[in-house]
Each structure stands twice: as C-alpha cells, then as structure tokens.
Design a protein around this motif. Sequence first.
Motif, PDB file in Angstrom:
ATOM      1  N   VAL A 159       4.712  10.156   4.019  1.00  0.00           N
ATOM      2  CA  VAL A 159       5.014   9.722   2.659  1.00  0.00           C
ATOM      3  C   VAL A 159       3.785   9.065   2.038  1.00  0.00           C
ATOM      4  O   VAL A 159       3.451   9.307   0.870  1.00  0.00           O
ATOM      5  CB  VAL A 159       6.206   8.750   2.657  1.00  0.00           C
ATOM      6  CG1 VAL A 159       6.395   8.117   1.281  1.00  0.00           C
ATOM      7  CG2 VAL A 159       7.485   9.457   3.093  1.00  0.00           C
ATOM      8  N   GLU A 160       3.108   8.245   2.806  1.00  0.00           N
ATOM      9  CA  GLU A 160       1.942   7.515   2.289  1.00  0.00           C
ATOM     10  C   GLU A 160       0.854   8.479   1.827  1.00  0.00           C
ATOM     11  O   GLU A 160       0.238   8.279   0.765  1.00  0.00           O
ATOM     12  CB  GLU A 160       1.399   6.582   3.375  1.00  0.00           C
ATOM     13  CG  GLU A 160       0.362   5.600   2.901  1.00  0.00           C
ATOM     14  CD  GLU A 160       0.925   4.518   1.986  1.00  0.00           C
ATOM     15  OE1 GLU A 160       0.115   3.838   1.336  1.00  0.00           O
ATOM     16  OE2 GLU A 160       2.164   4.359   1.902  1.00  0.00           O
ATOM     17  N   ASN A 161       0.604   9.518   2.588  1.00  0.00           N
ATOM     18  CA  ASN A 161      -0.418  10.488   2.198  1.00  0.00           C
ATOM     19  C   ASN A 161      -0.051  11.184   0.888  1.00  0.00           C
ATOM     20  O   ASN A 161      -0.910  11.400   0.022  1.00  0.00           O
ATOM     21  CB  ASN A 161      -0.616  11.523   3.301  1.00  0.00           C
ATOM     22  CG  ASN A 161      -1.342  10.960   4.510  1.00  0.00           C
ATOM     23  OD1 ASN A 161      -2.095   9.996   4.397  1.00  0.00           O
ATOM     24  ND2 ASN A 161      -1.116  11.549   5.672  1.00  0.00           N
ATOM     25  N   ILE A 162       1.223  11.529   0.742  1.00  0.00           N
ATOM     26  CA  ILE A 162       1.674  12.187  -0.481  1.00  0.00           C
ATOM     27  C   ILE A 162       1.544  11.245  -1.675  1.00  0.00           C
ATOM     28  O   ILE A 162       1.064  11.628  -2.743  1.00  0.00           O
ATOM     29  CB  ILE A 162       3.129  12.668  -0.323  1.00  0.00           C
ATOM     30  CG1 ILE A 162       3.210  13.785   0.723  1.00  0.00           C
ATOM     31  CG2 ILE A 162       3.694  13.141  -1.650  1.00  0.00           C
ATOM     32  CD1 ILE A 162       4.623  14.174   1.108  1.00  0.00           C
ATOM     33  N   VAL A 163       1.972  10.004  -1.492  1.00  0.00           N
ATOM     34  CA  VAL A 163       1.931   9.020  -2.571  1.00  0.00           C
ATOM     35  C   VAL A 163       0.492   8.767  -3.011  1.00  0.00           C
ATOM     36  O   VAL A 163       0.182   8.733  -4.215  1.00  0.00           O
ATOM     37  CB  VAL A 163       2.604   7.709  -2.129  1.00  0.00           C
ATOM     38  CG1 VAL A 163       2.289   6.570  -3.085  1.00  0.00           C
ATOM     39  CG2 VAL A 163       4.112   7.892  -2.015  1.00  0.00           C
ATOM     40  N   ARG A 164      -0.403   8.595  -2.057  1.00  0.00           N
ATOM     41  CA  ARG A 164      -1.790   8.299  -2.410  1.00  0.00           C
ATOM     42  C   ARG A 164      -2.458   9.482  -3.103  1.00  0.00           C
ATOM     43  O   ARG A 164      -3.226   9.292  -4.057  1.00  0.00           O
ATOM     44  CB  ARG A 164      -2.576   7.892  -1.168  1.00  0.00           C
ATOM     45  CG  ARG A 164      -2.110   6.583  -0.578  1.00  0.00           C
ATOM     46  CD  ARG A 164      -2.977   6.133   0.581  1.00  0.00           C
ATOM     47  NE  ARG A 164      -2.447   4.928   1.206  1.00  0.00           N
ATOM     48  CZ  ARG A 164      -3.070   4.238   2.143  1.00  0.00           C
ATOM     49  NH1 ARG A 164      -4.262   4.616   2.578  1.00  0.00           N
ATOM     50  NH2 ARG A 164      -2.516   3.147   2.656  1.00  0.00           N
ATOM     51  N   ALA A 165      -2.178  10.691  -2.628  1.00  0.00           N
ATOM     52  CA  ALA A 165      -2.770  11.868  -3.274  1.00  0.00           C
ATOM     53  C   ALA A 165      -2.284  11.987  -4.712  1.00  0.00           C
ATOM     54  O   ALA A 165      -3.067  12.302  -5.620  1.00  0.00           O
ATOM     55  CB  ALA A 165      -2.410  13.125  -2.478  1.00  0.00           C
TER      56      ALA A 165
END
Length: 207
Positions: A159-165
């Motif tokens: 989730v964190e990778n998606i949110v940051r991207a």
Amino acid sequence: MSQPPAQPALTPQFCFSSLALREFLRLSRSAIDDSITQNLNALVTPSASGFDPASTHQRGTGAAFSSRGGRVDGARCAAFKDKVLFPTWQARSDVLHYCAAVATSPDPDDPSAALREAEAERDRERVIDERLDPYSARFFPTEARTERLAALLRMEKGVENIVRARTWAVVRERCDPAGGGFGGGEEAWEAALGKWRAQRHGQQNGP
C-alpha cells in the motif's frame, strides 16, 4: 493541512497491536498523501515570511483552486517536500522497518506459544487415514503473532508504495521546476527520498 500524527514510541507491543499500527499509517496517509492536491493548492498563497508547514491549513477556493490546480512555485514545493512530505514518509518508513525487525526476531513472550505447542502435540497423536477421511491429514496450526505481523507488513508496504507513487506523480505534475529549484522532472520518488535522506544525514553529521 491536517497535521500528520507524531511517530509513536517504537516498541514490540506497538507492532503487535495491529489496530494501533494500522491506525497510525491510516492517519498519516490521510493527512498528507490523500490530501496532496489540497495541500499543494494551499501553497499558492504561502506565508509572506517564508514557508511554514502550518500555513497550508487554509485551502483556497475558486477557479484558481480547481481539482488539479495550476503550477506551484518550485521553491515552495521543495520546502513542502523537505519539511512535510518526506519527514512524514520517513516516519512511516521507520515504523515499518522497526516492526519488520520485530517480526523476524525471537518472540519468547508470544501468548499463543502454549496453544501452538498443545496443537502440535495433538497433531502428533492424531491417526491419519485418508482412505476413511480424506481431510484427516489437514492441520491448520494457530499462527504465531510474528507471522501475523509479517503478513500485515507485507500488505502495508505494498500500500505504501502505491500511495507514494500516486502522491509523487501529483507533486511532479503540479510543481514548477523553473520556479525556484524544485527540479522534480521524471525522478522517481525512491531516488528523491534517497537524496533527502542523504542530505539530512550529512547535516546531522556535519561540523
């Protein structure tokens, strides 16, 4: 701008409380990432004395503040990035990294350890005859809390990778590289965050 929650005290008890862990991550993302367009809109009329992280609590209205908005001065974006966005991301990274270490460490205080041992003992005593019961070989032991934590962290890191991207795509779109040295360009968020970490490390270890 809503203020992101303060980083919690990093203890194994915090990590094993899935409710507390997920709530911290949810509130942090909600305050900064989920509101990134509004936060950038607020930078269009910054404090006259320079960038103040608290100054973005006032959000503009009208044509100048459309759902996507116009270009934001690069210097203001850079200040927001360095003083708000990246520190918030780093706080979440610190929590995820610490809890990942907890998930891979011995856990002698696991309250389910005795239950799992009892389950294993009963499993050793079971009579397995798949001709009479095709399901007799099945055994689903209670998961250790470190295993449950590891599974939660894998999900939250995704989730964190998606949110940051997603957040970084909006920042690059909205911030004007010609307006003061933001220089977002096509740089990925991982590289930009890495540079910020290196700069911060250099400042902390400077003369």
